[in-house]
Design a protein around this motif. Structure first.
Motif, PDB file in Angstrom:
ATOM      1  N   THR A   1       0.842  -1.189   0.000  1.00  0.00           N
ATOM      2  CA  THR A   1       0.000   0.000   0.000  1.00  0.00           C
ATOM      3  C   THR A   1       0.876   1.237   0.000  1.00  0.00           C
ATOM      4  N   VAL A   2       0.527   2.193  -0.857  1.00  0.00           N
ATOM      5  CA  VAL A   2       1.168   3.504  -0.840  1.00  0.00           C
ATOM      6  C   VAL A   2       0.072   4.518  -0.550  1.00  0.00           C
TER       7      VAL A   2
ATOM      8  N   GLY B   1      -0.201  -6.258   9.380  1.00  0.00           N
ATOM      9  CA  GLY B   1       0.883  -6.931   8.682  1.00  0.00           C
ATOM     10  C   GLY B   1       1.088  -6.492   7.246  1.00  0.00           C
ATOM     11  N   ILE B   2       0.513  -5.357   6.869  1.00  0.00           N
ATOM     12  CA  ILE B   2       0.630  -4.852   5.502  1.00  0.00           C
ATOM     13  C   ILE B   2       1.810  -3.895   5.405  1.00  0.00           C
ATOM     14  N   GLY B   3       2.705  -4.154   4.456  1.00  0.00           N
ATOM     15  CA  GLY B   3       3.797  -3.221   4.180  1.00  0.00           C
ATOM     16  C   GLY B   3       3.222  -1.954   3.586  1.00  0.00           C
ATOM     17  N   CYS B   4       3.585  -0.816   4.166  1.00  0.00           N
ATOM     18  CA  CYS B   4       2.925   0.430   3.826  1.00  0.00           C
ATOM     19  C   CYS B   4       3.946   1.557   3.729  1.00  0.00           C
ATOM     20  N   GLU B   5       3.816   2.381   2.708  1.00  0.00           N
ATOM     21  CA  GLU B   5       4.655   3.565   2.537  1.00  0.00           C
ATOM     22  C   GLU B   5       3.737   4.780   2.528  1.00  0.00           C
TER      23      GLU B   5
ATOM     24  N   VAL C   1      -2.298  -1.469  -3.327  1.00  0.00           N
ATOM     25  CA  VAL C   1      -3.464  -0.596  -3.271  1.00  0.00           C
ATOM     26  C   VAL C   1      -2.961   0.791  -2.902  1.00  0.00           C
ATOM     27  N   ASP C   2      -3.290   1.775  -3.730  1.00  0.00           N
ATOM     28  CA  ASP C   2      -2.941   3.161  -3.430  1.00  0.00           C
ATOM     29  C   ASP C   2      -4.114   3.833  -2.727  1.00  0.00           C
ATOM     30  N   ILE C   3      -3.786   4.724  -1.803  1.00  0.00           N
ATOM     31  CA  ILE C   3      -4.790   5.500  -1.085  1.00  0.00           C
ATOM     32  C   ILE C   3      -4.369   6.963  -1.189  1.00  0.00           C
TER      33      ILE C   3
END
Length: 151
Positions: free
Chosen positions: A19-20, A134-138, A106-108
Motif C-alpha cells: 500500500t502507498v 501486517g501490511i507493508g505500507c509507505e 493498493v494506493d490510497i
C-alpha cells in the motif's frame, strides 16, 4: 469472511510494500494520479481555522503529535481511518475477484485543502492500522512543506 492479519501477512510480507498512501492538498492543483481509494478529510476540523489553536499549530503539520491528536479528536475522524483501512485490507485480500491478475498494491489518496494537517494526520493513522494488520505500507506527504493557503 474477513481475512485475519495472519492470513494477510502470508500473502503480503511486511517487507513488501502493498500500500502507498499519499496525502495532498486540493488547493495546490497537482493531485496524485492513478487509480486509488480516495479519502476526503475536509469534513474534519482544520487546526489553522480554529482560533484556540491557530497560532500553536499554524506552522506545524500532521506529523506533530499535538496536531494529530487534534485532528483525530474531531468527530468522524476515527470512522474515516478505520473504514478506509478496512477497504484497503478487503481489496488486498480479494484481488482475484476484482481482476484477471492479483493487485500488486493498493494506493490510497488522502486529501484536504492544503495538504499539511488533516490529510497528513489521517494518512499516518491509516498506515498505523495497515501495518498492525501486517501490511507493508509507505506514506508520502506531497504538500506537507508548502505554505498555508489563504481562504
Amino acid at each position: 469472511m474477513n481475512p485475519t492479519p495472519e492470513d494477510l501477512s502470508t500473502l503480503y510480507p511486511e517487507n513488501h510494500i502493498s500500500t502507498v498512501i499519499t496525502s495532498y492538498g486540493t488547493g495546490h492543483n497537482d493531485p496524485p494520479t492513478g487509480e486509488a481509494l480516495l479519502v476526503d478529510t475536509r469534513s474534519l476540523r482544520n487546526p489553522p481555522d480554529d482560533p484556540a489553536v491557530r497560532e500553536r499549530m499554524l506552522h506545524s503539520n500532521g506529523l506533530n503529535p499535538e496536531v494529530r491528536r487534534y485532528v483525530m479528536n474531531t468527530p468522524g475522524a476515527t470512522t474515516i481511518v478505520t473504514r478506509n483501512a478496512e477497504k484497503a485490507l478487503l481489496l488486498l485480500a480479494n484481488t482475484e475477484q476484482w481482476a484477471d491478475k492479483p493487485l500488486q498494491r493498493v494506493d490510497i489518496h488522502v486529501l484536504c485543502g492544503g495538504g499539511r494537517h488533516r490529510s497528513v494526520a489521517i494518512a499516518e493513522e491509516i498506515a498505523v492500522h495497515l501495518r498492525a494488520a501486517g501490511i507493508g505500507c509507505e506514506v508520502e506527504h506531497r504538500h506537507i512543506d508548502r505554505p498555508i493557503l489563504p481562504h
